[in-house]
Design a protein around this motif. Structure first.
Motif, mmCIF file in Angstrom:
data_model
loop_
_atom_site.group_PDB
_atom_site.id
_atom_site.type_symbol
_atom_site.label_atom_id
_atom_site.label_comp_id
_atom_site.label_asym_id
_atom_site.label_seq_id
_atom_site.Cartn_x
_atom_site.Cartn_y
_atom_site.Cartn_z
ATOM 1 N N GLY A 76 0.652 -1.104 0.011
ATOM 2 C CA GLY A 76 -0.111 0.006 -0.024
ATOM 3 C C GLY A 76 0.792 1.191 -0.066
ATOM 4 O O GLY A 76 2.113 1.279 -0.304
ATOM 5 N N ASN A 77 0.068 2.343 0.331
ATOM 6 C CA ASN A 77 0.994 3.699 0.388
ATOM 7 C C ASN A 77 2.164 3.960 0.968
ATOM 8 O O ASN A 77 3.119 4.259 0.611
ATOM 9 C CB ASN A 77 -0.089 4.601 0.757
ATOM 10 C CG ASN A 77 0.282 6.210 0.524
ATOM 11 O OD1 ASN A 77 1.026 6.468 -0.477
ATOM 12 N ND2 ASN A 77 -0.155 7.035 0.966
ATOM 13 N N ILE A 78 2.130 3.337 2.246
ATOM 14 C CA ILE A 78 3.591 3.395 3.278
ATOM 15 C C ILE A 78 4.823 2.833 2.241
ATOM 16 O O ILE A 78 5.716 3.167 2.252
ATOM 17 C CB ILE A 78 3.536 2.753 4.373
ATOM 18 C CG1 ILE A 78 2.177 3.479 5.205
ATOM 19 C CG2 ILE A 78 4.635 2.687 5.180
ATOM 20 C CD1 ILE A 78 1.809 2.674 6.443
ATOM 21 N N TYR A 79 4.422 1.404 1.810
ATOM 22 C CA TYR A 79 5.808 0.558 1.582
ATOM 23 C C TYR A 79 5.944 0.886 0.078
ATOM 24 O O TYR A 79 7.246 0.886 -0.409
ATOM 25 C CB TYR A 79 5.480 -0.721 1.868
ATOM 26 C CG TYR A 79 5.358 -1.124 3.311
ATOM 27 C CD1 TYR A 79 6.209 -0.645 4.118
ATOM 28 C CD2 TYR A 79 4.145 -1.440 3.812
ATOM 29 C CE1 TYR A 79 6.014 -0.598 5.497
ATOM 30 C CE2 TYR A 79 3.887 -1.701 5.089
ATOM 31 C CZ TYR A 79 4.896 -1.153 5.962
ATOM 32 O OH TYR A 79 4.776 -1.309 7.461
ATOM 33 N N ALA A 80 4.905 1.375 -0.541
ATOM 34 C CA ALA A 80 5.168 2.035 -2.107
ATOM 35 C C ALA A 80 6.015 3.140 -2.025
ATOM 36 O O ALA A 80 6.948 3.259 -2.918
ATOM 37 C CB ALA A 80 3.838 2.359 -2.845
#
Length: 290
Positions: free
Chosen positions: A191-195
């Motif tokens: 999701g957003n964090i790890y992308a």
């Protein structure tokens, strides 16, 4: 929203505490019942709440596993197996307590929406402050077709090959790379964090079109996504906002993040910028990421 590492942490904590136990009773919140009466599905999906209480009572919890950002409870009664699918949404959390007073954070105690009594006398509680999560009772994965469309697990042997093949498809080629790697039909659980973290580590601008990234760089990016996800799993996930593992446990990965939520680039000390991609705020370094 909890991503793969956070959900993995919840599953690892739930397994030894719940597997092999059975459900002797269930109480659903007045919020769920009132929403159903008003014609809306709240948390309990594809089944009427009172029927959910009936069919779940007497079930044995045989196995708990993660698939992408979902938790699958394999539940059995009279030799017949079913699946309880849980998505944590934005603020879902599980607790195993002797009573509701055992949930120490009031905001989770106040929003306890499904209380399962186990044969041990313990309570398995699903709390969800914003109520975007779900509990879905199904017989087979085909009963909820979106589950069949998930990409392979990112650590599977064929996951990178699958990722590259998806990127070559016309529907993805001209999209921003950030949007594509957050798509669960391309990579599971990112999701957003790890992308954000992976793109920063690979110096790739989040809005760069997939077609403008070489195969070699895509392979490197995928390897970095794997590494970031594994680092987070090893660190217990990122406790940001209302994410908790079971019983209110917190992770440590938020202390290791290099770009997500940052105002200044840790490499070149340039002020970061942000833009909206696929409805999510994407933070990046305008100097390091091209």
């Amino acid at each position: 929203m909890p991503e793969l590492p956070e959900v993995e942490g919840v599953v690892r904590d739930l397994k030894p505490a719940v597997e092999g136990k059975s459900i002797t009773g269930i109480v659903l919140s007045e919020t769920i019942l009132a929403s159903t009466a008003a014609g809306k599905q709240c948390i309990i999906k594809n089944i009427e709440p009172h029927l959910f209480e009936q069919v779940m009572t007497g079930m044995a919890i045989e196995k708990i596993e993660r698939r992408s950002k979902y938790i699958f409870f394999t539940i059995v009664r009279d030799g017949e197996a079913f699946i309880l699918v849980n998505h944590l949404g934005m603020t879902g959390a599980w607790f195993i307590v002797d009573s509701l007073e055992g949930i120490t954070e009031e905001k989770f105690r106040k929003h306890a929406h499904a209380i399962f009594t186990l044969n041990t006398g313990e309570l398995l509680v699903y709390s969800d402050i914003r109520r975007f999560g779900e509990l879905r009772f199904i017989k087979n994965l085909s009963d909820h077709p979106p589950l069949l469309k998930m990409a392979p697990e990112p650590f599977d042997e064929d996951a990178c090959k699958f990722f590259l093949a998806q990127c070559d498809k016309p529907k993805y080629a001209n999209k921003a790379i950030k949007e594509v790697i957050m798509d669960g039909q391309v990579i599971s659980g990112c999701g957003n964090i790890y992308a954000t973290e992976a793109l920063f580590k690979e110096s790739i601008h989040p809005a760069r079109k997939v077609s403008r990234i070489s195969k070699v760089r895509k392979q490197a990016l995928f390897a970095t996504i794997q590494a970031v996800l594994q680092e987070s799993i090893d660190s217990g996930g990122s406790t940001i906002s209302d994410y908790r593992s079971i019983n209110g446990g917190a992770g440590e990965m938020q202390h290791r993040l290099k770009m997500y939520g940052k105002k200044v680039c840790p490499v070149c000390e340039t002020n970061t910028k942000s833009m909206t991609i696929a409805g999510r705020t994407s933070v990046y370094c305008p100097n390091c990421q091209r």
